[in-house]
Design a protein around this motif. Structure first.
Motif, PDB file in Angstrom:
ATOM      1  N   TYR A 198       0.852  -1.192   0.000  1.00 37.38           N
ATOM      2  CA  TYR A 198       0.000   0.000   0.000  1.00 37.38           C
ATOM      3  C   TYR A 198       0.889   1.243   0.000  1.00 37.38           C
ATOM      4  CZ  TYR A 198      -3.948  -3.057   0.882  1.00 37.38           C
ATOM      5  OH  TYR A 198      -4.915  -4.034   0.770  1.00 37.38           O
TER       6      TYR A 198
ATOM      7  N   ARG B  22     -10.734  -0.926   1.965  1.00 38.53           N
ATOM      8  CA  ARG B  22     -11.278  -2.290   1.910  1.00 38.53           C
ATOM      9  C   ARG B  22     -11.756  -2.641   0.495  1.00 38.53           C
ATOM     10  NH1 ARG B  22     -11.662  -4.905   6.629  1.00 38.53           N
ATOM     11  NH2 ARG B  22     -11.277  -3.663   8.526  1.00 38.53           N
TER      12      ARG B  22
ATOM     13  N   ALA C 282      -8.629  -3.395  -1.479  1.00 39.78           N
ATOM     14  CA  ALA C 282      -8.104  -4.710  -1.094  1.00 39.78           C
ATOM     15  C   ALA C 282      -8.864  -5.838  -1.774  1.00 39.78           C
ATOM     16  CB  ALA C 282      -8.159  -4.862   0.421  1.00 39.78           C
TER      17      ALA C 282
END
Length: 482
Positions: free
Chosen positions: A348, A438, A441
Motif C-alpha cells: 500500500y 477495503r 483490497a
C-alpha cells in the motif's frame, strides 16, 4: 524602487497569511509604515489582525468575499503581495494606475540579502521550480549541501521562510530555494546562481490566465543565472525556457535524464548516477555521483529529482562524494510515494501529494500491477492522457470524490477492461477512507500495489492531502489487524 529608504516608507502588504504576516513584521522592523489588507473577515483573520495591530501594524479587512476591493491605502509607495493573490486583483490594478511597484515576498527577500563576511557577497541561491517535484528536489539539494559541510536550508515554499533565511542572525552559506510560479511572477529582480525547471504541465491556469503565461513565469527562474540552467531532457518545454533566458556570460545549459548522459548532461548508466557536465574534459570523462539505490524511494521520477538536485549542487562546486552522502541521508516527507504497509502480499503506497495528473502519472509509472485510488476535486483537469499511459499497469480502480465521473469516463474510453468500483459516495473522513481501502483490497492480488495517487485535490472529502494520506495509512493498519 532601487535600495529604498525604509524609514517611514508607506508599504501595503497584500494578504494576512503566513507570508504576508512575515513580510509585514520584517517591513515594520525596518521602520516602514505598514498596512496589511485582506479580503476576508473570518475569526482566524481577525485574530491575526489583532496580533499585528498590537505590534503597531495597521490592518484593513474586506467584506468577506476573499477579494479586497477597497483600493490602495492613501500614500502607498510600494505593494508587497502574498503569492496567492492573482495578477487580476483590483489592488494591483490600482497600483498600476498609480505607478506603484508590486513585489512578492521572494523579491523582498532578494532585495534584503546581506553580504557574507567570508566572501563580501550575499549567499548564492540555488533555485528550483516545476509543476511537480519541487519540494523533494529542494530537500535533496539541502541534504547534499549539508553533507558538503555548508550551512544551508531548504527555503521558500518549504522549510524556512525565505525572508527569515536571508535575515538569519547566523547567516547561511548557500540557500536551496523552492519557488512557485506565483512567487516567480512577483520577483523581477531575482537572479539565482543556478536554477532548475523540473517539468511543465498545465496547472494554476486560473491564476495565470493561460499555459503560455504559466510557462513564462516558470521561466523567470533562469534569468540572470550565473553558472547553470538545469533542464529536463524528457520535457522539451523546459529546454525552450533555457533558450529564451537572458543569463550571465559563461552560464551553461545542463540537462538531466534517466538515460545515458550526453555531453554537459547528467544521467544514469548501469544503475549509477553519472555527471558529464561538471568534470574536466567532459567529452572524455564522467563522474560517478552515486547509485539509483541511494535514492529514496528509487521511483523513476524521484531519480530525476535526485539528478536535478545533484546538478545544482555540482554547479555550486560540491564534490561527488557529498552528492552520494546527501542522497543517502535524505528522507522524503510524508505522502510522497511512501510505503505504509504490506497486507496479504499487497503493498500500500501513499502518494496523496499527487494532486494533479502530472504527479499521478509519475507514481503510476513506478509500479505494476496497480489498484489505483483516484478522484476528488479535478480542478478542471482532463484524464485521458493519464489513463491512456497507465492502462496496461492497472489491475483495477477505486474512484472517490466529487469529480469521480471525469476519471470514470477516461477509464471507460482508454481502459475498458479494468474493473472500476466507486466508493464512499457522500462520505468523508475516516469512514470514507476505511471503505475505500477495503474496496481496493478486494480488487488486489498478492504482489500488487494499492496506490493512493488521486490526481485531484482533497478538500471535498478531507481537510487537505495530508489528512487524506494519514487516514489512508490508518485504514491500511486497520486492515492489517482485521
Amino acid at each position: 524602487m532601487t535600495d529604498p529608504d525604509w524609514a517611514a516608507l508607506p508599504v501595503t502588504v497584500a494578504g494576512l497569511g503566513v507570508s504576508g504576516i512575515s513580510a509585514a513584521r520584517v517591513l515594520h522592523g525596518l521602520g516602514a509604515r505598514v498596512t496589511v489588507v485582506d479580503g476576508g473577515t473570518g475569526e482566524g483573520l481577525r485574530a491575526r489582525a489583532a496580533e499585528l495591530e498590537a505590534q503597531g501594524v495597521a490592518v484593513r479587512l474586506g467584506d468577506g468575499t476573499g477579494t479586497y476591493r477597497e483600493g490602495l491605502p492613501e500614500g502607498t509607495r510600494l505593494v508587497v503581495t502574498s503569492p496567492g493573490w492573482p495578477p487580476s486583483s483590483p489592488l494591483f490594478a490600482a497600483a498600476a494606475r498609480a505607478g506603484i511597484e508590486v513585489w512578492g515576498d521572494v523579491e523582498l527577500a532578494w532585495r534584503l540579502r546581506r553580504p557574507l563576511a567570508s566572501t563580501g557577497e550575499p549567499a548564492p541561491w540555488l533555485a528550483v521550480t516545476g509543476t511537480n517535484g519541487k519540494t523533494t528536489t529542494v530537500q535533496m539539494l539541502a541534504a547534499i549541501l549539508t553533507a558538503a559541510g555548508r550551512r544551508t536550508a531548504a527555503v521558500g515554499n518549504v522549510g524556512v521562510s525565505v525572508l527569515d533565511a536571508v535575515l538569519a542572525e547566523e547567516p547561511y552559506d548557500v540557500l536551496a530555494v523552492e519557488l512557485s510560479s506565483y512567487q516567480l511572477h512577483w520577483a523581477p529582480s531575482l537572479r539565482p546562481y543556478a536554477a532548475a525547471v523540473l517539468n511543465l504541465a498545465p496547472d494554476h491556469l486560473d491564476w495565470h490566465g493561460s499555459m503560455e503565461a504559466y510557462a513564462a513565469d516558470k521561466g523567470r527562474i533562469y534569468q540572470g543565472n550565473v553558472v547553470a540552467c538545469v533542464y529536463n531532457l524528457a520535457d522539451p518545454a523546459t529546454e525552450a525556457l533555457v533558450r529564451e533566458a537572458d543569463v550571465e556570460e559563461g552560464c551553461r545549459a545542463v540537462g538531466f535524464g534517466l538515460g545515458s548522459p550526453g555531453l554537459s548532461n547528467l544521467g544514469v548508466v548501469d544503475g549509477l548516477l553519472v555527471d558529464r557536465a561538471f568534470v574536466p574534459d567532459r567529452a572524455k570523462n564522467a563522474a560517478e555521483l552515486g547509485s539509483v539505490a541511494d535514492v529514496n524511494p528509487p521511483a523513476p521520477h524521484n531519480i530525476a529529482n535526485a539528478l536535478a538536485a545533484a546538478a545544482l549542487a555540482r554547479a555550486y562546486g560540491v564534490d561527488p562524494k557529498a552528492v552520494r552522502e546527501g542522497l543517502r541521508a535524505f528522507r522524503p516527507d510524508a505522502h510522497r510515494i511512501a510505503e505504509v504497509g504490506v497486507v496479504n502480499g499487497v503493498t500500500y503506497i501513499d502518494d496523496s501529494k499527487a494532486t494533479n495528473t502530472h504527479a499521478a502519472a509519475a507514481s503510476l509509472a513506478a509500479y505494476r500491477p496497480i489498484v489505483w485510488i483516484a478522484g476528488g476535486l479535478a480542478k478542471g483537469a482532463t484524464f485521458d492522457d493519464l489513463v491512456q499511459g497507465a492502462a496496461e499497469r492497472l489491475r483495477g480502480a477505486v474512484l472517490i470524490g466529487e469529480d469521480r465521473a471525469v476519471v470514470r469516463e477516461a477509464l471507460a474510453r482508454h481502459a475498458p477492461d479494468v474493473p472500476v468500483i466507486e466508493a464512499a459516495e457522500g462520505q468523508t473522513g475516516a469512514v470514507a477512507m476505511t471503505e475505500v481501502v477495503r474496496t481496493a483490497a478486494s480488487l488486489a492480488q498478492s504482489g500488487d500495489t494499492v496506490l493512493l495517487a488521486p490526481a485531484c485535490a482533497s478538500m471535498d472529502m478531507f481537510t487537505n492531502y495530508g489528512e487524506r494520506g494519514d487516514l489512508f495509512a490508518a485504514a491500511v493498519r486497520e486492515l492489517a489487524g482485521s
